[in-house]
Scaffold this motif. Structure first.
Motif, PDB file in Angstrom:
ATOM      1  N   ASP A  55       0.782  -1.230   0.000  1.00  0.00           N
ATOM      2  CA  ASP A  55       0.000   0.000   0.000  1.00  0.00           C
ATOM      3  C   ASP A  55       0.820   1.289   0.000  1.00  0.00           C
ATOM      4  O   ASP A  55       0.259   2.362  -0.191  1.00  0.00           O
ATOM      5  CB  ASP A  55      -0.948   0.012   1.204  1.00  0.00           C
ATOM      6  CG  ASP A  55      -2.070  -0.998   1.049  1.00  0.00           C
ATOM      7  OD1 ASP A  55      -2.497  -1.264  -0.095  1.00  0.00           O
ATOM      8  OD2 ASP A  55      -2.526  -1.533   2.072  1.00  0.00           O
ATOM      9  N   LYS A  64       3.594   5.212  -7.199  1.00  0.00           N
ATOM     10  CA  LYS A  64       2.391   4.398  -7.041  1.00  0.00           C
ATOM     11  C   LYS A  64       2.705   3.270  -6.063  1.00  0.00           C
ATOM     12  O   LYS A  64       3.858   2.868  -5.909  1.00  0.00           O
ATOM     13  CB  LYS A  64       1.958   3.759  -8.371  1.00  0.00           C
ATOM     14  CG  LYS A  64       1.372   4.721  -9.371  1.00  0.00           C
ATOM     15  CD  LYS A  64       0.787   3.984 -10.554  1.00  0.00           C
ATOM     16  CE  LYS A  64       1.904   3.444 -11.414  1.00  0.00           C
ATOM     17  NZ  LYS A  64       1.465   2.868 -12.676  1.00  0.00           N
ATOM     18  N   SER A  65       1.673   2.745  -5.438  1.00  0.00           N
ATOM     19  CA  SER A  65       1.858   1.575  -4.583  1.00  0.00           C
ATOM     20  C   SER A  65       1.873   0.328  -5.462  1.00  0.00           C
ATOM     21  O   SER A  65       1.449   0.357  -6.626  1.00  0.00           O
ATOM     22  CB  SER A  65       0.717   1.471  -3.565  1.00  0.00           C
ATOM     23  OG  SER A  65      -0.495   1.120  -4.216  1.00  0.00           O
ATOM     24  N   ARG A  67      -0.030  -2.182  -5.070  1.00  0.00           N
ATOM     25  CA  ARG A  67      -1.435  -2.503  -5.338  1.00  0.00           C
ATOM     26  C   ARG A  67      -1.978  -1.669  -6.498  1.00  0.00           C
ATOM     27  O   ARG A  67      -2.691  -2.184  -7.363  1.00  0.00           O
ATOM     28  CB  ARG A  67      -2.256  -2.294  -4.076  1.00  0.00           C
ATOM     29  CG  ARG A  67      -3.611  -2.920  -4.160  1.00  0.00           C
ATOM     30  CD  ARG A  67      -4.224  -3.093  -2.799  1.00  0.00           C
ATOM     31  NE  ARG A  67      -4.237  -1.885  -2.004  1.00  0.00           N
ATOM     32  CZ  ARG A  67      -5.331  -1.389  -1.451  1.00  0.00           C
ATOM     33  NH1 ARG A  67      -6.484  -1.991  -1.601  1.00  0.00           N
ATOM     34  NH2 ARG A  67      -5.274  -0.315  -0.721  1.00  0.00           N
ATOM     35  N   GLU A  68      -1.639  -0.389  -6.548  1.00  0.00           N
ATOM     36  CA  GLU A  68      -2.079   0.463  -7.662  1.00  0.00           C
ATOM     37  C   GLU A  68      -1.467  -0.007  -8.976  1.00  0.00           C
ATOM     38  O   GLU A  68      -2.131  -0.028 -10.008  1.00  0.00           O
ATOM     39  CB  GLU A  68      -1.696   1.920  -7.404  1.00  0.00           C
ATOM     40  CG  GLU A  68      -2.463   2.572  -6.284  1.00  0.00           C
ATOM     41  CD  GLU A  68      -1.891   3.918  -5.878  1.00  0.00           C
ATOM     42  OE1 GLU A  68      -2.699   4.776  -5.477  1.00  0.00           O
ATOM     43  OE2 GLU A  68      -0.654   4.116  -5.926  1.00  0.00           O
TER      44      GLU A  68
END
Length: 105
Positions: A55, A64-65, A67-68
């Protein structure tokens, strides 16, 4: 650490590092939707807090993470980052001890 392919890297983690974790942790399902099982498996063995790693912004992903990035179709980039940074987080193999029933893995 030379990791070879992603599948070889996962097998390495599961063979060498997974036995040092409690059985319930090894079986822990990903608490975050949208993260592939293989990425979660690697992250939970490599990072001290796998969910936080998924995250938080990652410099190699332009902030960005993970997950993204996965949601944007960049799962393979996330896999590559995990293999690249794993040697900074994983203890040396000679320091690994198998988990025992008394919780001293």
């Amino acid at each position: 650490m030379s990791t070879g392919s992603w599948d070889e890297f996962l097998k390495y983690l599961e063979t060498v590092y997974a036995p040092s974790f409690a059985p319930e942790y090894r079986a822990l399902a990903c608490p975050v939707e949208g993260v592939p099982d293989d990425v979660w498996t690697a992250a939970k063995f490599v990072f001290p807090d796998a969910q936080a790693w998924l995250d938080n912004p990652i410099p190699q992903l332009d902030g960005k993470s993970a997950r993204e990035a996965i949601a944007a179709g960049q799962g393979d980039v996330v896999r590559e980052i995990i293999t690249q940074v794993s040697s900074f987080f994983l203890p040396p193999v000679d320091e690994i001890r198998p988990w025992d029933d008394e919780g001293e893995g």
